[in-house]
Design a protein around this motif. Structure first.
Motif, PDB file in Angstrom:
ATOM      1  N   GLY A  63       0.808  -1.206   0.000  1.00 44.79           N
ATOM      2  CA  GLY A  63       0.000   0.000   0.000  1.00 44.79           C
ATOM      3  C   GLY A  63       0.845   1.260   0.000  1.00 44.79           C
ATOM      4  O   GLY A  63       2.065   1.214  -0.178  1.00 44.79           O
ATOM      5  N   ARG A  64       0.177   2.384   0.200  1.00 42.60           N
ATOM      6  CA  ARG A  64       0.861   3.680   0.161  1.00 42.60           C
ATOM      7  C   ARG A  64       0.499   4.505   1.383  1.00 42.60           C
ATOM      8  O   ARG A  64      -0.636   4.489   1.846  1.00 42.60           O
ATOM      9  N   LEU A  65       1.494   5.257   1.868  1.00 41.78           N
ATOM     10  CA  LEU A  65       1.274   6.179   2.976  1.00 41.78           C
ATOM     11  C   LEU A  65       0.638   7.461   2.456  1.00 41.78           C
ATOM     12  O   LEU A  65       1.148   8.061   1.496  1.00 41.78           O
ATOM     13  N   PRO A  66      -0.444   7.941   3.080  1.00 38.71           N
ATOM     14  CA  PRO A  66      -0.948   9.268   2.730  1.00 38.71           C
ATOM     15  C   PRO A  66       0.043  10.339   3.193  1.00 38.71           C
ATOM     16  O   PRO A  66       0.585  10.275   4.297  1.00 38.71           O
ATOM     17  N   VAL A  67       0.288  11.313   2.340  1.00 37.51           N
ATOM     18  CA  VAL A  67       1.150  12.452   2.654  1.00 37.51           C
ATOM     19  C   VAL A  67       0.348  13.726   2.399  1.00 37.51           C
ATOM     20  O   VAL A  67      -0.152  13.925   1.278  1.00 37.51           O
ATOM     21  N   ILE A  68       0.203  14.560   3.419  1.00 38.82           N
ATOM     22  CA  ILE A  68      -0.426  15.866   3.269  1.00 38.82           C
ATOM     23  C   ILE A  68       0.701  16.893   3.241  1.00 38.82           C
ATOM     24  O   ILE A  68       1.458  17.021   4.207  1.00 38.82           O
ATOM     25  N   CYS A  69       0.812  17.623   2.150  1.00 41.10           N
ATOM     26  CA  CYS A  69       1.973  18.483   1.914  1.00 41.10           C
ATOM     27  C   CYS A  69       1.538  19.912   1.616  1.00 41.10           C
ATOM     28  O   CYS A  69       0.642  20.145   0.793  1.00 41.10           O
ATOM     29  N   CYS A  70       2.188  20.865   2.280  1.00 39.54           N
ATOM     30  CA  CYS A  70       1.979  22.276   1.959  1.00 39.54           C
ATOM     31  C   CYS A  70       3.311  22.889   1.539  1.00 39.54           C
ATOM     32  O   CYS A  70       4.373  22.289   1.705  1.00 39.54           O
ATOM     33  N   GLY A  71       3.251  24.090   0.989  1.00 42.79           N
ATOM     34  CA  GLY A  71       4.477  24.809   0.670  1.00 42.79           C
ATOM     35  C   GLY A  71       4.817  24.817  -0.805  1.00 42.79           C
ATOM     36  O   GLY A  71       3.974  24.561  -1.674  1.00 42.79           O
ATOM     37  N   MET A  72       6.088  25.075  -1.085  1.00 47.82           N
ATOM     38  CA  MET A  72       6.531  25.345  -2.448  1.00 47.82           C
ATOM     39  C   MET A  72       6.602  24.105  -3.329  1.00 47.82           C
ATOM     40  O   MET A  72       6.839  24.211  -4.527  1.00 47.82           O
ATOM     41  N   ALA A  73       6.390  22.922  -2.763  1.00 44.27           N
ATOM     42  CA  ALA A  73       6.265  21.728  -3.606  1.00 44.27           C
ATOM     43  C   ALA A  73       5.086  21.867  -4.560  1.00 44.27           C
ATOM     44  O   ALA A  73       5.055  21.233  -5.624  1.00 44.27           O
ATOM     45  N   GLY A  74       4.114  22.711  -4.206  1.00 40.79           N
ATOM     46  CA  GLY A  74       2.957  22.928  -5.064  1.00 40.79           C
ATOM     47  C   GLY A  74       3.078  24.112  -5.995  1.00 40.79           C
ATOM     48  O   GLY A  74       2.114  24.475  -6.669  1.00 40.79           O
ATOM     49  N   PRO A  95      -9.826  18.490  -0.135  1.00 39.35           N
ATOM     50  CA  PRO A  95     -10.654  18.404  -1.346  1.00 39.35           C
ATOM     51  C   PRO A  95     -10.100  19.204  -2.526  1.00 39.35           C
ATOM     52  O   PRO A  95     -10.382  18.870  -3.683  1.00 39.35           O
ATOM     53  N   GLN A  96      -9.320  20.243  -2.257  1.00 37.31           N
ATOM     54  CA  GLN A  96      -8.766  21.065  -3.336  1.00 37.31           C
ATOM     55  C   GLN A  96      -7.325  20.670  -3.701  1.00 37.31           C
ATOM     56  O   GLN A  96      -6.714  21.294  -4.567  1.00 37.31           O
ATOM     57  N   ALA A  97      -6.776  19.668  -3.047  1.00 38.33           N
ATOM     58  CA  ALA A  97      -5.368  19.331  -3.223  1.00 38.33           C
ATOM     59  C   ALA A  97      -5.093  18.691  -4.574  1.00 38.33           C
ATOM     60  O   ALA A  97      -5.966  18.055  -5.180  1.00 38.33           O
ATOM     61  N   THR A  98      -3.856  18.856  -5.039  1.00 43.19           N
ATOM     62  CA  THR A  98      -3.365  18.150  -6.220  1.00 43.19           C
ATOM     63  C   THR A  98      -2.782  16.813  -5.757  1.00 43.19           C
ATOM     64  O   THR A  98      -1.927  16.777  -4.876  1.00 43.19           O
ATOM     65  N   ARG A  99      -3.217  15.712  -6.378  1.00 41.03           N
ATOM     66  CA  ARG A  99      -2.833  14.382  -5.913  1.00 41.03           C
ATOM     67  C   ARG A  99      -1.765  13.775  -6.817  1.00 41.03           C
ATOM     68  O   ARG A  99      -1.861  13.843  -8.046  1.00 41.03           O
ATOM     69  N   ILE A 100      -0.758  13.192  -6.188  1.00 43.98           N
ATOM     70  CA  ILE A 100       0.293  12.469  -6.889  1.00 43.98           C
ATOM     71  C   ILE A 100       0.415  11.085  -6.252  1.00 43.98           C
ATOM     72  O   ILE A 100       0.578  10.973  -5.034  1.00 43.98           O
ATOM     73  N   THR A 101       0.330  10.044  -7.071  1.00 50.45           N
ATOM     74  CA  THR A 101       0.534   8.683  -6.595  1.00 50.45           C
ATOM     75  C   THR A 101       1.879   8.194  -7.112  1.00 50.45           C
ATOM     76  O   THR A 101       2.111   8.168  -8.322  1.00 50.45           O
ATOM     77  N   CYS A 102       2.767   7.847  -6.198  1.00 45.79           N
ATOM     78  CA  CYS A 102       4.098   7.424  -6.617  1.00 45.79           C
ATOM     79  C   CYS A 102       4.713   6.518  -5.572  1.00 45.79           C
ATOM     80  O   CYS A 102       4.545   6.725  -4.373  1.00 45.79           O
ATOM     81  N   ASP A 103       5.427   5.489  -6.030  1.00 44.56           N
ATOM     82  CA  ASP A 103       6.173   4.611  -5.141  1.00 44.56           C
ATOM     83  C   ASP A 103       5.312   4.189  -3.941  1.00 44.56           C
ATOM     84  O   ASP A 103       4.302   3.536  -4.087  1.00 44.56           O
ATOM     85  N   HIS A 104       5.731   4.627  -2.753  1.00 38.05           N
ATOM     86  CA  HIS A 104       5.064   4.214  -1.514  1.00 38.05           C
ATOM     87  C   HIS A 104       4.103   5.269  -0.982  1.00 38.05           C
ATOM     88  O   HIS A 104       3.639   5.140   0.155  1.00 38.05           O
ATOM     89  N   PHE A 105       3.799   6.308  -1.779  1.00 44.94           N
ATOM     90  CA  PHE A 105       3.088   7.457  -1.229  1.00 44.94           C
ATOM     91  C   PHE A 105       1.878   7.850  -2.070  1.00 44.94           C
ATOM     92  O   PHE A 105       1.877   7.744  -3.302  1.00 44.94           O
ATOM     93  N   ASP A 106       0.865   8.314  -1.367  1.00 46.58           N
ATOM     94  CA  ASP A 106      -0.292   8.962  -1.969  1.00 46.58           C
ATOM     95  C   ASP A 106      -0.255  10.411  -1.480  1.00 46.58           C
ATOM     96  O   ASP A 106      -0.673  10.709  -0.360  1.00 46.58           O
ATOM     97  N   VAL A 107       0.301  11.306  -2.307  1.00 48.55           N
ATOM     98  CA  VAL A 107       0.635  12.662  -1.892  1.00 48.55           C
ATOM     99  C   VAL A 107      -0.492  13.619  -2.265  1.00 48.55           C
ATOM    100  O   VAL A 107      -0.975  13.607  -3.406  1.00 48.55           O
ATOM    101  N   HIS A 108      -0.874  14.459  -1.299  1.00 49.36           N
ATOM    102  CA  HIS A 108      -1.898  15.487  -1.525  1.00 49.36           C
ATOM    103  C   HIS A 108      -1.252  16.841  -1.260  1.00 49.36           C
ATOM    104  O   HIS A 108      -0.952  17.180  -0.108  1.00 49.36           O
ATOM    105  N   ILE A 109      -1.018  17.608  -2.326  1.00 50.02           N
ATOM    106  CA  ILE A 109      -0.342  18.910  -2.218  1.00 50.02           C
ATOM    107  C   ILE A 109      -1.398  20.009  -2.128  1.00 50.02           C
ATOM    108  O   ILE A 109      -2.217  20.184  -3.034  1.00 50.02           O
TER     109      ILE A 109
END
Length: 303
Positions: A63-74, A95-109
């Motif tokens: 599976g993948r770890l959820p990652v909630i990310c703020c800052g200049m990565a977006g 709900p407004q985040a940009t989602r990236i699925t990669c490797d071990h992570f489900d990233v929400h920017i």
């Protein structure tokens, strides 16, 4: 090492640094980590490897770890652009985040916030505002977020109504490191009285600040002005000039400064001298509260 495998990751990915919190589902911090691999040092394909390396010991077996990310990565130059929300708006969340699925992570920017008149943007500070609102439900007033580019945001009914950015921190860095004043302000100490006087002078007569700045160099040459006093005056003049321009935000309004030490303490001192209703709150704690609020939204949408 983390105590156990986290349920999710909170990430503040800025220009110069990455800060990570390994979180339990109940909101407990299991571990904190940081890296100097900020946006300014990465290409778009470099983000996932940095995250993998920073969390190599806690990657899930499946599976993948959820990652909630703020800052200049977006940002446009970051991992993936998270388009700005427009004021007036609540701080953008999952709900407004940009989602990236990669490797071990489900990233929400998380997105930043924009304002068209006058033109302004923030990215990262909106999550601190979300944390401030989570920590103080129902707060109506002003958030002051000091830094390289200080933000003043008017908050009402859970929304960012308007905001303004001041390049005060960057101006201080440029003047103290690259201008003629660098010869006069390099010192580790501080002078509270000099800071207070400079703030008052700049608020009273902001048009004279440019002349008062050169006066620091002249006083060092002619009067032996100490570097500690000169540095405090430089900070006071710039912050005072900012307070003169931002008066419509803080005058007669409750103000919450995000940041207790260093520059946050300087803003607190300056605003208290003007009789403002002001208090501080720890910046990293507030950022984490904002990221945690976004994770709660994510859980609600996936439940």
């Amino acid at each position: 090492m983390a105590e156990t495998t986290p349920d999710w990751i909170a990430a503040d990915w800025g220009t110069s640094h990455l800060r990570l919190w390994l979180m339990s589902d109940t909101g407990r911090v299991l571990d904190r980590r940081s890296s100097d691999q900020g946006m300014g040092r990465l290409t778009r394909d470099g983000y996932a490897p940095v995250l993998n390396a920073a969390l190599a010991d806690v990657l899930p077996a499946s599976g993948r770890l959820p990652v909630i990310c703020c800052g200049m990565a977006g940002s446009r130059q970051g991992w993936a652009e998270a388009p700005y929300a427009a004021v007036p708006c609540a701080p953008p969340g999952a709900p407004q985040a940009t989602r990236i699925t990669c490797d071990h992570f489900d990233v929400h920017i998380l997105p930043g916030i924009k304002q068209t008149a006058p033109a302004d943007v923030m990215r990262g500070e909106e999550t601190q505002i979300a944390g401030l609102l989570a920590a103080t439900p129902g707060f109506d007033g002003i958030a002051c977020l000091p830094g390289t580019h200080t933000k003043w945001a008017h908050l009402s009914a859970g929304e960012v109504v308007s905001f303004r950015t001041f390049m005060t921190g960057e101006m201080f860095a440029l003047l103290s490191d690259q201008s003629v004043l660098r010869h006069s302000v390099q010192g580790p100490g501080w002078d509270d009285a000099a800071f207070d006087e400079a703030v008052s002078d700049a608020i009273s007569t902001p048009a004279n600040v440019a002349a008062r700045l050169f006066g620091l160099r002249a006083a060092a040459l002619l009067e032996g002005l100490s570097a500690d006093t000169a540095r405090a005056r430089l900070s006071g003049l710039l912050i005072g000039m900012e307070l003169a321009a931002s008066r419509p935000y803080w005058l007669g309004q409750p103000v919450r400064i995000v940041g207790e030490d260093g520059i946050g303490a300087a803003y607190l001192r300056a605003l208290q001298a003007q009789g403002a209703e002001v208090a501080t709150t720890p910046a990293q704690d507030i950022t984490l509260k904002g990221l945690t609020a976004a994770y709660a939204q994510l859980k609600d949408t996936t439940a």
